[in-house]
Structures are given as structure tokens and as C-alpha cells.
Design a protein around this motif. Sequence first.
Motif, PDB file in Angstrom:
ATOM      1  N   THR A  82      73.420  -0.476 -22.397  1.00  0.00           N
ATOM      2  CA  THR A  82      74.417  -0.596 -21.331  1.00  0.00           C
ATOM      3  C   THR A  82      74.639   0.756 -20.646  1.00  0.00           C
ATOM      4  OG1 THR A  82      76.112  -0.276 -23.020  1.00  0.00           O
ATOM      5  CG2 THR A  82      75.636  -2.527 -22.365  1.00  0.00           C
ATOM      6  N   ARG A  83      74.861   0.664 -19.339  1.00  0.00           N
ATOM      7  CA  ARG A  83      75.134   1.862 -18.540  1.00  0.00           C
ATOM      8  C   ARG A  83      76.639   1.997 -18.291  1.00  0.00           C
ATOM      9  NH1 ARG A  83      71.823  -0.751 -14.201  1.00  0.00           N
ATOM     10  NH2 ARG A  83      72.095  -2.417 -15.702  1.00  0.00           N
ATOM     11  N   VAL A  84      77.052   3.174 -17.832  1.00  0.00           N
ATOM     12  CA  VAL A  84      78.472   3.399 -17.562  1.00  0.00           C
ATOM     13  C   VAL A  84      78.966   2.353 -16.558  1.00  0.00           C
ATOM     14  CG1 VAL A  84      80.176   5.043 -16.705  1.00  0.00           C
ATOM     15  CG2 VAL A  84      78.238   5.862 -18.083  1.00  0.00           C
ATOM     16  N   ASP A 123      77.661  -1.059 -15.070  1.00  0.00           N
ATOM     17  CA  ASP A 123      76.598  -1.994 -15.417  1.00  0.00           C
ATOM     18  C   ASP A 123      76.916  -3.374 -14.839  1.00  0.00           C
ATOM     19  OD1 ASP A 123      74.682  -3.598 -16.710  1.00  0.00           O
ATOM     20  OD2 ASP A 123      74.568  -2.154 -18.367  1.00  0.00           O
ATOM     21  N   SER A 173      80.685  -0.529 -21.747  1.00  0.00           N
ATOM     22  CA  SER A 173      80.466  -0.123 -20.360  1.00  0.00           C
ATOM     23  C   SER A 173      81.812  -0.151 -19.657  1.00  0.00           C
ATOM     24  CB  SER A 173      79.511  -1.109 -19.675  1.00  0.00           C
ATOM     25  OG  SER A 173      79.545  -0.921 -18.265  1.00  0.00           O
ATOM     26  N   ASN A 197      75.570   4.484 -21.296  1.00  0.00           N
ATOM     27  CA  ASN A 197      76.977   4.665 -21.642  1.00  0.00           C
ATOM     28  C   ASN A 197      77.181   5.497 -22.906  1.00  0.00           C
ATOM     29  OD1 ASN A 197      79.780   3.775 -20.891  1.00  0.00           O
ATOM     30  ND2 ASN A 197      79.734   3.062 -23.013  1.00  0.00           N
TER      31      ASN A 197
END
Lengths: 347, 347
Positions: free
Chosen positions: B130-132, B134, B153, B196
Motif C-alpha cells: 500500500t502507498r501513502v 492509494d 494507507s 506507506n
Amino acid sequence: MKGIRQLAEHLQISTGTVSRALNGKSDVNAETRRRVLAAAEDLGYVPNQAGRSLRQGASKTIGLVLNHGSSVGAGNENFFPLVIAGLQNVLSRHGLDLVLLLCPREENYDAFLRRMVARRLVDAMIITATRVKDPRFAFLTTAGMPFVSLGRSDSALPGNNWVDLDFEGIAERAVLRLFERGHRRIAIAAPASDVNLGKLFLEGYRAGLAKCGLQEEPDYIFYEQALEEGGYRVGEKLLASKKRPTAIVLNAELMSVGLYRRLGEAGLVPGRDLAVIAERESPVGRFLLPRLTCFRLDLDALGRMLAEMLLSNLPAFAEGYQDVPRNRIWPLELVEGESDPPLAAPD
Amino acid sequence: MKGIRQLAEHLQISTGTVSRALNGKSDVNAETRRRVLAAAEDLGYVPNQAGRSLRQGASKTIGLVLNHGSSVGAGNENFFPLVIAGLQNVLSRHGLDLVLLLCPREENYDAFLRRMVARRLVDAMIITATRVKDPRFAFLTTAGMPFVSLGRSDSALPGNNWVDLDFEGIAERAVLRLFERGHRRIAIAAPASDVNLGKLFLEGYRAGLAKCGLQEEPDYIFYEQALEEGGYRVGEKLLASKKRPTAIVLNAELMSVGLYRRLGEAGLVPGRDLAVIAERESPVGRFLLPRLTCFRLDLDALGRMLAEMLLSNLPAFAEGYQDVPRNRIWPLELVEGESDPPLAAPD
């Protein structure tokens, strides 16, 4: 060339039962399935092409079958991520998606494959981690599931497609190189399982010894798991040898991490005190000190070849892939590292 | 709580278009899809439960969505193989199979996910990496695809289920431990991407520095790829430092291989000349010399928790999983290695 009707007559059971057995349905008892598959193989059963084509339209999905613990890679430079990139590159041009089917730890590889065929999730399969005797070749052939194998097997049938690494070639070349560098006591680490590449690796090692006029020494063959811990145990055994080998060929580069540690614990320096050549180039081997001498291949191209072989098997796509070979032994090139310098004082 | 009809009225487009947009069909143009998804989020669209249940019966397959290059492991002790074993253990009790959906190298993660939802291969999904920010959380929620996330996220919605490792906790504890061992110049390697866990790792590092009364030194934060090569570059930068750190916390254990090599090339001894603590216990770290100090977690249990959270979201299975928490930060325990001895001459 027989169909379901001939099989049913031969076995004196209904065509429905034969069909369910061939298609891996769970409501057929094991003994009946075994009889049907055996007869299908004996009689040269050919699945109905119309049925196959129909199914191929169904999911537009290709399954890559992996054993639990398969190296799908940490990072971008490891084995399966790059093979998968090559596969996806070709498959995506035809609107085909790849899914990975990972055999659970507790399940038998063959039972898992039968179950995945029965589930009809995918139109075609790529199998990996082939064993010397591997019932999956006959099963998939009989079930009419188009497939290609990454890996050879004694069980592969004449019509099956496969690509495999030249494991025998790299083991032989490693022995010849070490011999040229002054080594006469050359050990090998081979897999402790029935995986087919282990057989090939040992064949190449023996061929290399023979070319150098060296006698095979059973104490110099170490059967260990192809991981860090297996390499550590190889180190233990080497240190306990009556007449310690001066060089070793590892069938997996991860083993070198454990081997280096065990040598270091004993105050020995990898390379200087033991020459090491490992199978495949990888980031770990490249950043170990000393850097591993190993073998390189184009994994993306390997993946593309697998995809092309598979497409040559699918009626909807075969026309564009008529020149694809049926089988291919994939070459590897030596990458010079720092781990196998010439022997300082040959004996 | 709105349905498709209300969304269509609000947007003044047909219910069919809204439905196709929500279901990720490719025949809806990008702008329309964006408007539909935005409105669905604003208006609190709730997918039709009957439709969901129907679909859940369709494939009996759960998709684990991985980014290209995800560590599905080399060997049995790496991250994803053990998580997958735990997942399969729980899912198989309910006759559910797991397939791995690997985002191709060339494809955008979000586009890949939309395409996989549209393909209807699976009844539910587990997302990872997961990205910051997302967009997948809102997309899956809106599309009515049951899912659980391995990773937090800023984009996670209040109702979403997730499990995540306590990255902030381990970074903080690593700093405190190094401080207690005499270190005052403590560096950190953090991911060079928007993943993340990188944010969390840096938060924990800063919290640790604050507790020790240490000033943050921007030169001691190294943004590098979480692989061997990134570790090698961290070594380069460390050696070029005006006032070299005496200790470093790595956000990925593979980095240590490259870092150890770079130190060795410079005649420095890891551990003695630079204390190292790395994120997660792994076979490579265990067999390096010196053995890495790192953090351990029960990956099989983590996989089982992910599966249970997912089942608590599926109407057909939810009853048996009512006590499963909605979110969970997973604890890790410190494993003492040889790589972070007390500083010989504290300054």
C-alpha cells in the motif's frame, strides 16, 4: 487416436464417468480415475478439439503453477519475476492474463494440479519444478489441458513442450574451469529432492570429472537443501572432510551465504581457502564478498519463449507461432566473479 | 446509503453506465468512470448485497494482488510464502482457493486492479504494498469487491479492513536500543518510493530520536531501494559522510548484503565498525557474518488473520468470524544478532 466413447467401451463404464474422470471432477472415485487415465494414455486418447477451443475462450487466463516456496523473487532481478515479466509481455498482446497458482504446503503437487484443472480457472498452464518422475505430464496431456513445462522430466511425452536451463552444461563447465585453475578435489552440492534439475546437475558434474580424468569421490557429493541453511551444512561437512576439497560447485547461489558464514566462523576465507562456483547470477551473489562466479541467462527471453510455446498449442493463436520450437535447452554464460581464483599451491 | 439508481439520477446518466463504471468495465470512458466513482464515494454508495452474494458463489477464488517484484520468497522462510501458507490454511477450510495476481512491470497498480475486478476472476481480494495515497481503497469499496489490505494507507476508509506490521514500533525500538549501546550518530535507510511503510518507518525513527534527546540529522537519512544494491549505495554514502554514523537501521534486511560488501571493500568490519539493525528476520540475515539483529513475527498467523478478516466480509462466511477485529497492527519481537554490539568508544 481414440475419443471418450472408445475409452468408455474399452473400460465398460459410461461416457459420463470417463468424461468426469478426464476432467478431474471430484465425484469419480480414485480407482476409476486411475483406470481411465491409464487407459487414456495406453489408447492414445485425443481430447475433442471443439471442446478445447470452447474452453479456451472461457477465461482468457493462463495459470503459472508454482510449488510452495518457489522463488517468485525478492526484488526485480530474481528468477520468477523476470520470467513472469517475459510471459506477461507476450500474453498481454493477446489479451491473456497470467495468474499464479501456488500449491499449498500441505497438498501433493499432483493432487493440486488435478484440482486446478477441475476448477477450470485457466485455459492453459505452465508447470514448473519438474521431478524426475512427474505424473503431471501424462495427466495434463490426457485431460486436454494445453500446457508447457519449465523443466524436463523422464515423464515428458514426445508431444509435450518444454524449456529447460542447461543445468548439465553449467555443472560440466564449472568442473572444467576449476580443473584448469589447478583444482583436483572438486565437490558438488546437489538437491536433496527428486527435482529433475538435480539429476542433470550431477550428470554434468560427472561428465566434467570424466573429461578431466578425475575419479568421482562419493564423499564430495553433498545432498542439501538449495538454501542458505543447506549451504551452511555443506560448510560443516567440508570442514569435517578427511581430505578437504579445494573447490565446490553449488547448485543454488543462495547456498553460498550459509557456506561463506561457516567458512568465516572457522577463520577461512571463501575464494582463497575454497573456490566456489554457483549456479545462477543473482543480486545476493553479486554483493557477497567475494562476489560469486556463476552463470547468467536472459530470464525475460526465457519467459517470452514459454509464452510463445504455449500459444503455439492454443488453436486460437497457433497460426502466429508455427515456427516456435517444441523443446529448448536454454544456454547460460559464465560470469567471472571473485570466488574461484586459481589454486595457490596445486597438489 | 445510495444505490445505483440514485447515483444515476444524481449524475444524469443511465443506470447501465453507472453499473459498468462501478464494475470496472472497459467500455466506459475514463472521465465518466472518474465522475461515477467520485459521486459514489461522496454519496456513500452501498453495493447491492444480493449481487455480491451471487458473485461470491461464482468462482470460490480469492485473489492476492502483488506488485511486480514482490517478495514471494526464495525458500520457505521468506515473507509471502509463509503469509500465503497461513491464508491457504484458513481459506481451504471453506473450499476457497487462492490465486496470485501479479501486476505486470509496465502496468499501473491502479489500472491493473480495476482490470482484475472487471475480469471477475475472484470473489474477493487481498491487496498489498500500500502507498501513502492509494486509490485502490476507494475503488474496491465503491465497486463492492470485498477486500482486506496488508498495509495501511492515508486513503483507507473507516470501514476497510487491514493488517499491518508495526513498522513505526520497530524503528523506534531500534533507535532506543542503539542509544542504550552508546550510539549517538544513528542513521536510517528508508524506501525511495511512496510505499506507506516508509512513512511509518521514518515516523518511528524520529520518535526514537526524540525520546533519546537526539537531533535529527538530514544527512543520516538515506533513501534507497530496499535491495542488496540499495544497501551497497548506503555504504558508499556512509563512507563519504563528513561525520560518519556509528550505527544504522535498515528498513529491509536484504540491504545488509550490499552494505556488508561495501564496508568489507573499505576494510571495515560490519558490527565492529558500524552497528546494523535490520527490519525483518530472514534466512539471509541469519547466515550473514555477523548475523543480523532484526525483528521477528509469526507470518503464518498474520496470513490466517488476513484470511479471517476477509471471511468476516463475505456474507456466506461472516457468521463464523464475528469476533475478528477490523484492523490490526501486528507486533514484532527483537531477535538479538551479532551486528549491533555496544559502541567500543562512545563519543
